[in-house]
Design an enzyme around this catalytic site. Structure first.
Site, PDB file in Angstrom:
ATOM      1  N   ARG A  56     147.532  13.512 -13.966  1.00  0.00           N
ATOM      2  CA  ARG A  56     148.230  12.632 -13.006  1.00  0.00           C
ATOM      3  C   ARG A  56     149.718  12.641 -13.377  1.00  0.00           C
ATOM      4  NH1 ARG A  56     145.758   6.862 -11.758  1.00  0.00           N
ATOM      5  NH2 ARG A  56     147.043   7.087  -9.890  1.00  0.00           N
ATOM      6  N   ASP A 116     154.145   1.907 -14.514  1.00  0.00           N
ATOM      7  CA  ASP A 116     153.662   3.254 -14.847  1.00  0.00           C
ATOM      8  C   ASP A 116     154.745   4.112 -15.475  1.00  0.00           C
ATOM      9  OD1 ASP A 116     151.757   2.230 -12.672  1.00  0.00           O
ATOM     10  OD2 ASP A 116     150.739   3.938 -13.611  1.00  0.00           O
TER      11      ASP A 116
HETATM   12  O1  MRU Z   1     146.808   4.212  -9.753  1.00  0.00           O
HETATM   13  P1  MRU Z   1     146.522   3.331 -10.939  1.00  0.00           P
HETATM   14  O2  MRU Z   1     145.406   2.381 -10.720  1.00  0.00           O
HETATM   15  O3  MRU Z   1     146.386   4.129 -12.213  1.00  0.00           O
HETATM   16  O4  MRU Z   1     147.830   2.474 -11.076  1.00  0.00           O
HETATM   17  C1  MRU Z   1     147.935   1.507 -12.067  1.00  0.00           C
HETATM   18  C2  MRU Z   1     149.095   0.624 -11.879  1.00  0.00           C
HETATM   19  O5  MRU Z   1     149.979   0.837 -11.083  1.00  0.00           O
HETATM   20  C3  MRU Z   1     149.201  -0.529 -12.792  1.00  0.00           C
HETATM   21  O6  MRU Z   1     149.726  -1.634 -12.153  1.00  0.00           O
HETATM   22  C4  MRU Z   1     150.117  -0.069 -13.925  1.00  0.00           C
HETATM   23  O7  MRU Z   1     149.639   1.153 -14.434  1.00  0.00           O
HETATM   24  C5  MRU Z   1     150.116  -0.911 -15.034  1.00  0.00           C
HETATM   25  S1  MRU Z   1     148.630  -0.680 -15.944  1.00  0.00           S
HETATM   26  C6  MRU Z   1     148.765  -1.759 -17.237  1.00  0.00           C
END
Ligand code: MRU
Length: 345
Positions: free
Chosen positions: A92, A236
């Site tokens: 990802r 992220d």
């Molecule tokens: O697509 P995801 O579910 O991996 O995205 C996660 C998020 O955006 C969370 O809010 C972020 O990673 C913070 S996780 C502690």
């Protein structure tokens, strides 16, 4: 009352065990992985998700990769492992924790002269434990910013399911609730993958913290009614100036918060900070398949023939963020000087 009972990622019996987050809350299923390729696929397919949890998972993925490479040829495992490292790195694009964890693991290679598995497993476990410890620290620092009787709104899932354990934004909410400072937790359902409705609501119910869900589009009305004191979200990737990529919909919450005089907090470990990128414009934003928008729970919900745009993160400019809480301290406001100060550079 114990408000922290879940772990999304575990290493047990020489394999990696992940709660399958695609199935929650209808089904609680743990899947066991034995190869780095399977780990990369699990990250890509969002069996495990959330930036810090992806990083911890990738670290264990390197252990599996090293095991296979060493079995294949003990003299050349450092070369043979490269294909698996690439697979993991490409799983990802947006969460920088993935690359951070791979770099931590690779930095060990030079010191290893025999079977790499015990050494790398110890490092992966240390990365996992350090993430949990960072979350506890951020929980304290973030909760200290909240007033008594606080009403908070969160987005996506940033809890034990999204991290090594305890959570980032949800860690602050856990700690704030435990201290009796939080009287109301609102959670956005977080379309299209429903991390809020499926995961955050489930996690909070498991841990006995009352939660009120709302459709993402209801946040504006809630703020206009004066019912939110702090918006608390995770991240992220955070760039050197404090711009923050997080789950799609975070940016609109930040704009709404500023409009309504609501405070906005980002909670993330320093492993989420990417000082190599100057501003949020440089962050690669993952786009996922249209089917995530066009379907819900395997059912088509859109007109047949419609197309869909599905960016899964957006960037909130630093000027809309009141506080960035990390395990090394709070940047209020987040800017280059304050971020550099986290490392005393
Ligand atoms: O697509 P995801 O579910 O991996 O995205 C996660 C998020 O955006 C969370 O809010 C972020 O990673 C913070 S996780 C502690």
């Amino acid at each position: 009352m114990h408000h922290d009972t879940l772990r999304a990622v575990r290493w047990q019996d020489n394999q990696l065990c992940l709660i399958d987050q695609r199935k929650l809350p209808a089904e609680y299923q743990v899947i066991n992985l034995n190869t780095a390729a399977a780990v990369a696929l699990a990250i890509k397919d969002m069996v495990v998700r959330g930036a810090p949890a992806i990083g911890v998972t990738a670290a264990y993925g390197v252990v599996l990769a090293a095991q296979a490479a060493y079995q294949q040829n003990p003299a050349h495992w450092k070369t043979l492992i490269q294909t698996d490292l690439q697979l993991l790195a490409n799983a990802r694009p947006t969460a920088v924790n993935l690359h951070w964890a791979l770099a931590q693991m690779q930095a060990q290679f030079a010191e290893i002269h025999d079977d790499p598995v015990p050494h790398l497993l110890a490092v992966a476990r240390a990365i996992h434990q350090a993430d949990i410890a960072a979350n506890h620290k951020m929980g304290e620092l973030g909760a200290a910013l909240l007033p008594e009787n606080c009403r908070v709104l969160t987005h996506c899932n940033t809890g034990s399911l999204a991290t090594g354990g305890y959570g980032t934004a949800l860690g602050v909410i856990r700690r704030g609730y435990e201290l009796g400072k939080i009287r109301q937790v609102y959670a956005d359902e977080t379309r299209p993958w429903l991390q809020g409705a499926r995961l955050t609501a489930w996690e909070l119910v498991q841990d006995h913290i009352p939660v009120t869900l709302l459709a993402d589009c209801a946040a504006a009305a809630l703020m206009r009614q004066g019912k939110v004191d702090w918006v608390i979200v995770g991240a992220d990737r955070i760039t050197a100036n404090g711009d923050t990529a997080n789950k799609i919909g975070t940016y609109s919450l930040a704009v709404l918060a500023r409009q309504h005089g609501v405070k906005f907090m980002v909670v993330a470990p320093t492993s989420t900070i990417d000082m190599q990128l100057a501003t949020g414009d440089a962050i690669e934003i993952e786009e996922r398949g249209a089917e995530e928008v066009l379907n819900l729970g395997g059912q088509a919900i859109a007109a047949h023939g419609a197309q869909a745009w599905n960016p899964v993160f957006d960037v909130t400019p630093a000027e809309l963020i009141d506080a960035l809480v990390t395990e090394r301290g709070v940047c209020a406001p987040p800017n280059v000087a304050n971020l550099l100060g986290l490392w005393n550079i």
